[in-house]
Scaffold this active site. Structure first.
Site, PDB file in Angstrom:
ATOM      1  CB  SER A 111       1.902 -16.150   6.571  1.00 13.13           C
ATOM      2  OG  SER A 111       2.420 -15.432   5.485  1.00 13.13           O
ATOM      3  CE  LYS A 160      -3.861  -5.519   6.391  1.00 11.12           C
ATOM      4  NZ  LYS A 160      -3.094  -4.758   5.376  1.00 11.12           N
TER       5      LYS A 160
END
Ligand code: NDP
Length: 358
Positions: free
Chosen positions: A204, A164
């Site tokens: 998540s 990322k």
């Protein structure tokens, strides 16, 4: 950025994903036409929930695109004024971090931006980056802002974070170095939770499945920064609609420790017949034991534990609130809605029903 022409479709890459699906929902609800990219538009699991959204029949088009296939992205963004680039692999443990994380994330971002440049019509790109690009080892004594960059990750240490960081850096470099007619706005969400529009279990939300499923030997000293997926989607839409939006935006509501999360879940009945952790491992001895035990965890989890145990992330989300007008939902509500949603999609067994009075 000048006024948007709403008749042009907004392109959303990774439309099938947890965040992408909510962005599509919000855009359709606001009257936009949407062109969503998915890897396989014939795969019912990726697209059926999108096709069922209000407004989808009239204003949603789904096209195939693969991050490492530039031509597919070029076709996807043709004629669009706004492109939301959300697609990126989101997994903590992979066989080959370069091949499975870094290459698709970085090449995908460059390919998406090059496609936007080639299209000529694009005025703004909204990129879904992450707090992973801001830090991979929060320092409890320092408040993170948009000026912070993750300098610690590598292929060996938190490789998802590395992917990322490199992808976001590549995006900023691209708009600086190339002759582009669009501006770039970046959203950096923390751990995204909340109800899912799609049947898959996002990494998540999977934390809660692990928490009630006995994945943790005890209550360890992890503190998560969290944000509701609907707030993240709103942030993307605002980043598109607010002409003055610029730069990065930390998109994080507040933090919750594992101890606080376990207490909340227990209070709401999620302790019944589950394996919510009980043993307190969130003191200094516990921290040491957890770090030692991390060596028996899968590689991605191992480096995550080593860099996060005993650390409380602190951040300032004033920029997104002040400049984009984002209001965050109460975190406890998001967590409880997440739990109900995990039941709805069959990732968790339902709570035992209340005894009915005769
Ligand atoms: P999901 O796994 O639900 O979605 C990821 C999306 O990316 C899917 O639509 C997937 O398509 C697509 N994708 C992955 N690899 C490729 C590829 N090689 N080519 C084309 N498409 C690809 O994750 P999220 O919705 O959670 O993540 C979306 C974005 O948000 C990512 O950039 C992620 O890094 C970022 N993010 C997520 C956070 C979170 O806590 N969830 C926090 C911060 C940032 P397909 O359906 O075909 O697999």
């Amino acid at each position: 950025m000048s006024e948007l022409a709403t008749e042009q479709p907004v392109c959303v890459t990774g439309a099938s994903g947890f965040i992408g699906s909510w962005i599509v929902e919000r855009l359709l609800a606001r009257g936009y036409r949407v062109r969503g990219t998915v890897r396989d538009p014939k795969k019912a699991r990726s697209v059926d929930h999108l096709k069922a959204l209000p407004g989808a029949a009239e204003r949603l088009e789904l096209v195939a695109a693969e991050l490492q296939d530039p031509a597919s992205l070029e076709a996807a963004v043709v004629g669009c004024e706004v492109v939301m680039h959300t697609a990126s692999p989101y997994v903590l443990t992979v066989d080959d971090p370069q091949r499975d994380l870094v290459d698709p994330a970085v090449e995908g971002t460059r390919n998406a931006l090059a496609a936007c440049r080639k299209a000529g019509s694009v005025k703004r790109v909204v990129l879904t980056s992450s707090m992973a690009a801001v830090t991979d080892e929060p320092d409890s004594t320092r408040v993170l802002t948009e000026a912070d960059w993750n300098e610690g990750s590598s292929l060996e240490r938190n490789p998802y974070y590395y992917s990322k960081t490199l992808a976001e850096k590549a995006a900023w470099r691209f708009v600086e170095e190339e002759d582009v007619a669009f501006d770039l706005v970046v959203i950096n969400p923390f751990m995204v939770i909340g109800p899912s529009l799609s049947p898959g279990l996002n990494t998540s939300n999977g934390v809660f499945v692990g928490l009630v499923g006995g994945e943790y030997p005890g209550i360890v000293s992890l503190t998560w920064g969290m944000v509701d997926v609907r707030d993240v989607a709103d942030a993307h839409v605002r980043a598109m609609e607010v002409p003055e939006a610029s730069g990065r935006y930390l998109c994080a509501n507040t933090t919750i420790s594992m101890r606080e999360a376990v207490r909340l879940l227990r209070e709401k009945g999620w302790g019944e017949g589950r394996k919510l952790p009980k043993l307190g491992l969130d003191g200094s001895v516990g921290d040491m034991l957890v770090k030692l035990g991390a060596q028996f965890q899968p590689k991605g989890v191992r480096s995550y534990l080593r860099t996060h145990i005993g650390r409380v992330p602190r951040f300032d989300h004033a920029k997104i609130v002040d400049e984009l007008g984002l209001a965050f939902r109460p975190l406890e509500e998001s967590i409880l809605e997440t739990m109900d949603d995990l039941v709805k999609w069959g990732h968790l067994d339902p709570l035992p029903s209340e005894p009915t009075s005769a």
